[in-house]
Design a protein around this motif. Structure first.
Motif, short mmCIF file in Angstrom:
data_model
loop_
_atom_site.label_atom_id
_atom_site.label_comp_id
_atom_site.label_asym_id
_atom_site.label_seq_id
_atom_site.Cartn_x
_atom_site.Cartn_y
_atom_site.Cartn_z
N ARG A 265 0.84 -1.19 0.00
CA ARG A 265 0.00 0.00 0.00
C ARG A 265 0.88 1.24 0.00
O ARG A 265 2.02 1.22 0.46
N ILE A 266 0.31 2.35 -0.50
CA ILE A 266 1.08 3.58 -0.70
C ILE A 266 0.42 4.73 0.04
O ILE A 266 -0.80 4.93 -0.05
N ILE A 267 1.22 5.51 0.76
CA ILE A 267 0.82 6.84 1.20
C ILE A 267 1.51 7.82 0.26
O ILE A 267 2.72 7.83 0.13
N GLY A 268 0.71 8.65 -0.40
CA GLY A 268 1.24 9.58 -1.39
C GLY A 268 0.68 9.25 -2.78
O GLY A 268 -0.40 8.66 -2.89
N PRO A 269 1.43 9.62 -3.82
CA PRO A 269 2.71 10.34 -3.80
C PRO A 269 2.53 11.80 -3.41
O PRO A 269 1.43 12.22 -3.08
N ASN A 270 3.64 12.54 -3.47
CA ASN A 270 3.62 13.95 -3.08
C ASN A 270 3.18 14.10 -1.64
O ASN A 270 2.50 15.05 -1.28
N ALA A 271 3.55 13.12 -0.81
CA ALA A 271 3.13 13.11 0.59
C ALA A 271 4.11 13.89 1.46
O ALA A 271 5.27 14.14 1.07
N PHE A 272 3.66 14.26 2.64
CA PHE A 272 4.51 14.91 3.63
C PHE A 272 5.06 13.90 4.63
O PHE A 272 6.11 14.10 5.22
N GLY A 273 4.34 12.77 4.82
CA GLY A 273 4.85 11.71 5.67
C GLY A 273 3.88 11.29 6.75
O GLY A 273 2.74 11.73 6.80
N ILE A 274 4.35 10.39 7.64
CA ILE A 274 3.52 9.85 8.71
C ILE A 274 4.29 9.91 10.02
O ILE A 274 5.52 9.87 10.05
N ILE A 275 3.52 9.99 11.12
CA ILE A 275 4.09 10.04 12.46
C ILE A 275 3.25 9.14 13.36
O ILE A 275 2.02 9.15 13.28
N ASN A 276 3.91 8.37 14.21
CA ASN A 276 3.24 7.59 15.25
C ASN A 276 4.00 7.85 16.55
O ASN A 276 5.18 7.50 16.68
N THR A 277 3.33 8.48 17.53
CA THR A 277 4.00 8.87 18.77
C THR A 277 3.97 7.80 19.84
O THR A 277 4.45 8.04 20.94
N VAL B 133 6.92 2.76 19.50
CA VAL B 133 7.22 2.93 18.07
C VAL B 133 8.07 4.19 17.84
O VAL B 133 9.14 4.13 17.28
N ARG B 134 7.53 5.35 18.21
CA ARG B 134 8.20 6.65 18.06
C ARG B 134 8.69 6.85 16.62
O ARG B 134 9.88 7.02 16.35
N LEU B 135 7.73 6.83 15.70
CA LEU B 135 8.02 6.93 14.27
C LEU B 135 7.76 8.35 13.78
O LEU B 135 6.64 8.84 13.90
N ASN B 136 8.77 9.00 13.23
CA ASN B 136 8.58 10.27 12.53
C ASN B 136 9.16 10.11 11.13
O ASN B 136 10.29 10.50 10.85
N ALA B 137 8.37 9.49 10.26
CA ALA B 137 8.77 9.30 8.86
C ALA B 137 8.16 10.40 8.03
O ALA B 137 7.36 10.16 7.12
N SER B 138 8.53 11.63 8.36
CA SER B 138 7.94 12.78 7.69
C SER B 138 8.97 13.89 7.60
O SER B 138 10.09 13.78 8.09
N LEU B 139 8.55 14.98 6.97
CA LEU B 139 9.40 16.15 6.85
C LEU B 139 9.21 17.10 8.03
O LEU B 139 9.81 18.19 8.03
N ALA B 140 8.38 16.72 9.00
CA ALA B 140 8.19 17.56 10.18
C ALA B 140 9.43 17.48 11.05
O ALA B 140 9.81 16.39 11.50
N PRO B 141 10.09 18.60 11.31
CA PRO B 141 11.36 18.55 12.03
C PRO B 141 11.22 18.22 13.50
O PRO B 141 12.20 17.87 14.14
N GLN B 142 10.02 18.37 14.04
CA GLN B 142 9.83 18.09 15.46
C GLN B 142 8.68 17.12 15.64
O GLN B 142 7.58 17.34 15.13
N THR B 143 8.92 16.05 16.36
CA THR B 143 7.86 15.08 16.61
C THR B 143 6.89 15.64 17.64
O THR B 143 7.32 16.12 18.69
N PRO B 144 5.59 15.61 17.37
CA PRO B 144 4.64 16.13 18.36
C PRO B 144 4.62 15.27 19.61
O PRO B 144 5.06 14.11 19.61
N ALA B 145 4.10 15.85 20.68
CA ALA B 145 3.97 15.10 21.92
C ALA B 145 2.97 13.97 21.74
O ALA B 145 2.07 14.03 20.90
N ALA B 146 3.15 12.93 22.53
CA ALA B 146 2.20 11.83 22.50
C ALA B 146 0.88 12.31 23.08
O ALA B 146 0.84 13.02 24.08
N GLY B 147 -0.21 11.92 22.46
CA GLY B 147 -1.53 12.35 22.92
C GLY B 147 -2.62 11.47 22.34
O GLY B 147 -2.36 10.37 21.87
N ARG B 148 -3.83 12.00 22.34
CA ARG B 148 -5.01 11.20 21.99
C ARG B 148 -5.69 11.67 20.72
O ARG B 148 -6.82 11.29 20.46
N ILE B 149 -5.04 12.50 19.92
CA ILE B 149 -5.65 13.04 18.70
C ILE B 149 -5.01 12.37 17.48
O ILE B 149 -3.79 12.32 17.37
#
Length: 1016
Positions: free
Chosen positions: A356-368, A372-388
């Motif tokens: 399966r594909i996310i994208g193309p032209n994607a910004f990426g995915i994050i799992n806090t 796992v602690r996955l920041n497979a994105s172009l976001a330079p800072q991983t957001p805090a873990a939460g419920r959203i």
């Protein structure tokens, strides 16, 4: 599971003349489909053709002897040439074979042979077929047979087959379970040592429920595989710092990803050319020239290479077992027709390998999630873990949302920016978040909805357990954003919004409102009702809040003015009292700075006030009321809250190093509930300070949460319910923003309570569904094939409506004055004379209607006036109707929209309602609760309930009419449009004065067909 037709053919002596070959039919390419399997992988289902002989032989060689025995009831080590020919040559009508393929090779097959009542090969009109499956052992347990059964059943129904028969050995329990669990009406018997099954292929409520439950599990699992990889390869990580690939690699390491990380770049030197003769490394992780060179399993690949090199990277990933792709590369459908074709090829190629594909032209995915602690994105800072859970279709908007939520202390469970969403879409993530114990609130920024009918269904189900907040971009552009493949819709945006609200979706207009509502819903309990207590130290701000509540339809209590002399202890006591007061359902605290005589601020930097409010919330016996804060120019308070947020100690198990965000979220996210992955990072994460995107737009005004004074809880088992206690008190810089978010929570809470006891679709004994179907069939059979259908004449429309208990008032043509007098004599005076010309129809403001004509003299006079002023009789097409009791003129309509399906609409008749767009809509089939809300949701609704002393009209009769129209359209998809105008609703009863019905061949119902991904 050998079919009777195969047994009979095997028993034929060699001298038996061959039966004439059935005529060949064109290859049915519409049977091709990509499906998501139980484990989250994908497979392609397609018809088997004569070109598949080698594939079939290779497939059969990989099947175990036991599976072959179950298929043929005897040892069958290899297929003969005759078998291969039979199993690859089909007429696609009486004999059909389908294969599930991965990587172009067969992993399972299914076929049916039409049979007669003796079990012998037959042709139409025989409506029974024998069905047989064979699944490669390595792929058993993935749900392949269940998916094939759905598709072969749909093919059989299309070809006029109504029943399947199957013969299964008792020991073949897996295959028996496939049939028995499908939900079809079935019979089972035991004959000659085998189990004989008969399935009725007509879809049932249970078969549809089974299909959708399997769809949810499979699609949720496919998303979970993307969010919880044990290993990630960044394809296109450059040797020099910078660039997209290297940035993602840095972000992965900075977040502290718990799995293995690899860098892949085809331009790298051969392994062993690194420093000291060891492997080449980038940012401390092993780097390879290809995914195949890694030598270990790779679950997720982040593709950041130029578009022309993506096919090579996808082939490399697919050949070496990669499960999913995040394609950051641009140059696809957003760039024009050539890019659109490139995108189609990308999706087809990835799916052929089961990815399966996310994208193309994607910004990426994050799992806090902490495991796992996955920041497979172009976001330079991983957001805090939460419920959203946050899904966006825009990278720029994604950056803004991440930055805004971070500043406001809101934590995320996962984040996805899907770009062109050529494959994985918001629907897939709704499937995942529906039962994700780590997500309590779903926020979606959508620029298009690829499958609105499915989205509405999924959103309704998800909203029943957790809030779904949606902001829709590109509302007024008239077209989908570049790169988005969506169906064309004929209904306006306002109608789509109304239908989403019917499904429980919280529909907001701006990104700021999305975050405002999401923050409140994630931090506070749902209000039990619309009563709002207001307290604060500013009478003016309290009155502004009071007015805002009234504007939003809430019921504010008189504001409690603590006066500008109030100290934080007064706020604490007042808030504690409001939380204990049973006359309110929510509390709004308003605060302005108070300056003493010497010019000093009494509250200092706001720290004392923040502590007082937190203390009041903490002292409440149970978190039953939401609390929001409105603060105006209280920079000190905002700074104090920011300090309280940033100095909070790190959660257990999380360090204070890279990617750790210590903002005020005291809940601990448990992620998707997947088993914790062991820490197999190739190297320790490289330290990197937090980076704030300079180009991220700031939200409108500082909005800061107030953390509750509770210690960091220990990790708890995931629970599907909302957090047991508020984590933060959301604060807003304007009363309107706070109240709007609160009003959305109130409306959603009301919808949740109503959804717990859904309405019903009443049964009416006088409905003649069979007679209506026969009439529709006669009309369509007598009409030349025209996809636009046919508009019924007055008599036929009246007959069809009468089958559903809807009586249209007789209308008699009046081409001459004498004909008008004769018609009036038949109907009885008083009568109405009206024109039906298209440019005058339903336009009484143009003078084309004369009412209460008591005798033929008045009728002739009215006729002469109409023809003198408006035109000749042949232009006006005048008609005569009997007068009906006075009432309120309304309009009832239903139409089939290709994007959302059947829609029931209601409004008041007249130019004013049309000009204001005062029409309400509900999806079909409508329940009794739906139509009651429909009638009461207009701005002009007071006219129905006795406005300014007029008599209330018969709304129960109106609601029954709406339900009957809904039933007609739902029972007969050939009824593509119904318009009843006007419907005069009197104090007792109603009258349908005009009716138009349009029939057409039924449009395809993708939501009722077998599971499949959008075709490319």
């Amino acid at each position: 599971m050998q079919s009777a037709s195969e047994q009979s053919e095997a028993a034929e002596p060699q001298t038996t003349p061959a039966r004439p070959a059935p005529p060949e039919h064109a290859y049915p390419d519409h049977w091709e489909a990509d499906v998501v399997l139980r484990d989250g992988g994908t497979a392609r289902i397609r018809p088997i053709t004569a070109d598949d002989a080698d594939r079939l032989v290779s497939f059969y060689e990989q099947v175990s002897d036991e599976s072959k025995y179950y298929r043929f009831f005897a040892p069958y080590p290899r297929l003969s040439a005759k078998d291969v020919h039979r199993f690859t040559h089909h007429d696609f009508v009486n004999r059909v074979g389908l294969a599930a393929t991965v990587g172009g090779e067969f992993i399972a097959t299914v076929r049916y042979d039409r049979i007669d009542d003796r079990g012998l090969p037959a042709s139409a009109p025989a409506d029974e077929a024998e069905v047989a499956f064979l699944v490669q052992d390595a792929h058993q347990g993935r749900g392949v047979a269940s998916a094939l059964l759905e598709h072969i059943a749909a093919v059989a129904r299309e070809r006029g087959i109504r029943r399947f028969a199957a013969e299964v050995l008792p020991a073949n329990t897996k295959m028996i379970k496939v049939f028995t669990d499908a939900g079809y009406t079935q019979k089972r018997s035991f004959e000659d040592g085998s189990v004989r099954l008969h399935l009725d292929l007509e879809p049932t409520d249970r078969s549809l429920a089974v299909q959708r439950a399997r769809e949810q599990r499979a699609e949720a699992r496919s998303v979970q595989r993307l969010l919880t990889p044990a290993s990630v390869a960044v394809v296109g990580a450059g040797r020099a710092p910078g660039g997209v690939g290297r940035t993602v690699l840095r972000n992965l390491l900075g977040a502290g990803f718990t799995g293995r990380v690899y860098a892949v770049n085809a331009a790298l030197p051969e392994t062993g050319d690194g420093d000291g003769g060891g492997p080449v490394e980038l940012d401390g992780v092993p780097a390879y020239r290809s995914v195949g060179a890694v030598g270990e399993p790779v679950d997720l690949a982040i593709v950041a290479v130029p578009a022309e090199r993506v096919p090579e990277a996808v082939a490399d990933c697919g050949a070496h077992g990669v499960r999913g792709l995040v394609v950051l590369s641009a140059g696809y459908a957003e760039s024009g027709p050539d890019g659109r074709e490139r995108q189609r090829r990308l999706v087809r190629q990835a799916r052929s390998y089961g990815m399966r594909i996310i994208g193309p032209n994607a910004f990426g995915i994050i799992n806090t999630a902490d495991d796992v602690r996955l920041n497979a994105s172009l976001a330079p800072q991983t957001p805090a873990a939460g419920r959203i859970g946050l899904f966006t279709q825009s990278g720029a908007i994604g950056i803004a949302l991440l930055a805004g939520l971070h500043r406001r202390g809101a934590g995320l469970s996962s984040f996805i920016s899907a770009g062109n969403r050529a494959d994985v879409s918001g629907n897939d993530f709704l499937q995942h978040w529906y039962d994700d114990p780590g997500t309590d609130v779903v926020l979606l920024y959508l620029e298009s909805i690829g499958n609105p009918r499915k989205f509405t269904r999924l959103a309704r189900r998800t909203a029943a357990v957790k809030p779904v907040v949606v902001v829709k971009g590109a509302r007024h552009s008239g077209s989908a954003p570049p790169g988005h493949r969506v169906p064309v819709t004929r209904i306006p945006h306002a109608t789509v919004s109304a239908l989403l609200r019917q499904a429980g979706v919280i529909r907001v207009d701006t990104v700021t409102e999305l975050v405002d509502a999401g923050l409140l819903l994630a931090a506070q309990p749902l209000p039990a009702g619309p009563r709002v207590a207001i307290l604060g130290n500013s009478e003016s701000l309290g009155l502004l809040t009071y007015d805002a509540c009234l504007t939003e339809g809430l019921r504010p209590l008189r504001p409690l003015d603590l006066t500008t002399a109030a100290v934080p202890a007064d706020f604490r006591d007042a808030l504690a009292a409001a939380l204990a007061d049973e006359t309110s359902d929510a509390v709004v605290v308003t605060a302005i700075p108070w300056v003493g005589e010497d010019g000093a601020t009494e509250f200092g930097d706001g720290e004392v006030l923040a502590a007082a409010l937190r203390e009041a919330v903490a002292s409440a016996p149970a978190p039953t009321k939401p609390v929001v804060v409105v603060h105006v120019e209280m920079g000190g308070l905002a700074e104090a809250l920011a300090v309280a947020t940033s100095t909070r100690p790190p959660a257990a198990g999380r360090g204070s190093g890279p990617g750790t965000d210590t903002s005020a979220d005291t809940s601990t996210s448990t992620g998707s509930g997947a088993p914790a992955a062991e820490n197999r990072s190739a190297t320790p994460p490289a330290p990197a300070g937090p980076v704030t995107p300079a180009h991220a737009p700031a939200p409108a005004g500082p909005v800061t949460p107030i953390p509750a004074p509770t210690p960091d809880p220990a990790p708890e088992p995931p629970a599907p319910a909302r957090s047991p206690a508020p984590v933060t008190i959301p604060a807003y810089p304007a009363a309107e923003r706070a109240v709007r978010a609160l009003a959305e929570a109130v409306r959603y809470g009301q919808w949740r309570r109503q959804a717990a006891e859904p309405g019903r679709v009443p049964e009416y004994e006088d409905i003649d569904e069979t007679g209506a179907a026969a009439l529709i069939r006669r009309v369509l059979d007598a009409t030349e094939a025209d996809p636009r259908g046919v508009t019924l004449g007055t008599d036929q429309a009246g007959e069809l409506l009468a089958r559903y208990g809807i009586t249209a008032l007789p209308t008699l043509p009046a081409p001459t004055p004498d004909a008008a007098v004769a018609a009036a004599a038949r109907l009885g005076y008083p009568v109405a004379l009206k024109t039906t010309a298209p440019h005058l129809r339903h336009r009484p403001d143009l003078g084309g209607v004369r009412l209460d004509l008591a005798d033929k003299k008045q009728l002739r006079t009215a006729y002469a006036e109409l023809t003198e002023v408006l035109g000749k009789p042949e232009e006006l097409q005048p008609v005569v109707q009997a007068m009906v009791p006075r009432g309120v003129d309304t309009v009832v309509r239903s139409a089939i929209d290709p994007a959302v399906g059947a829609v029931l609409s209601f409004g008041l008749s007249g130019a004013a309602s049309e000009l204001l767009g005062d029409t309400a809509h509900r999806l079909v089939p409508a329940t009794d609760r739906d139509v009651a809300e429909l009638v009461r949701s207009l701005r002009t609704t007071p006219l129905l309930f006795g406005w300014r002393g007029s008599a209330p009209v018969d709304t129960p009769a109106l609601e029954e009419l709406l339900l009957r129209v809904s039933r007609l359209v739902d029972d007969h998809p050939e009824v593509v449009a119904v318009s009843l105008e006007p419907v005069v609703v009197a104090p007792r009863g109603l009258s349908v004065l005009g009716a138009t019905v349009r029939l057409a061949p039924p449009p395809p119902r993708t939501d009722l067909g077998p599971r499949s991904l959008p075709n490319y």
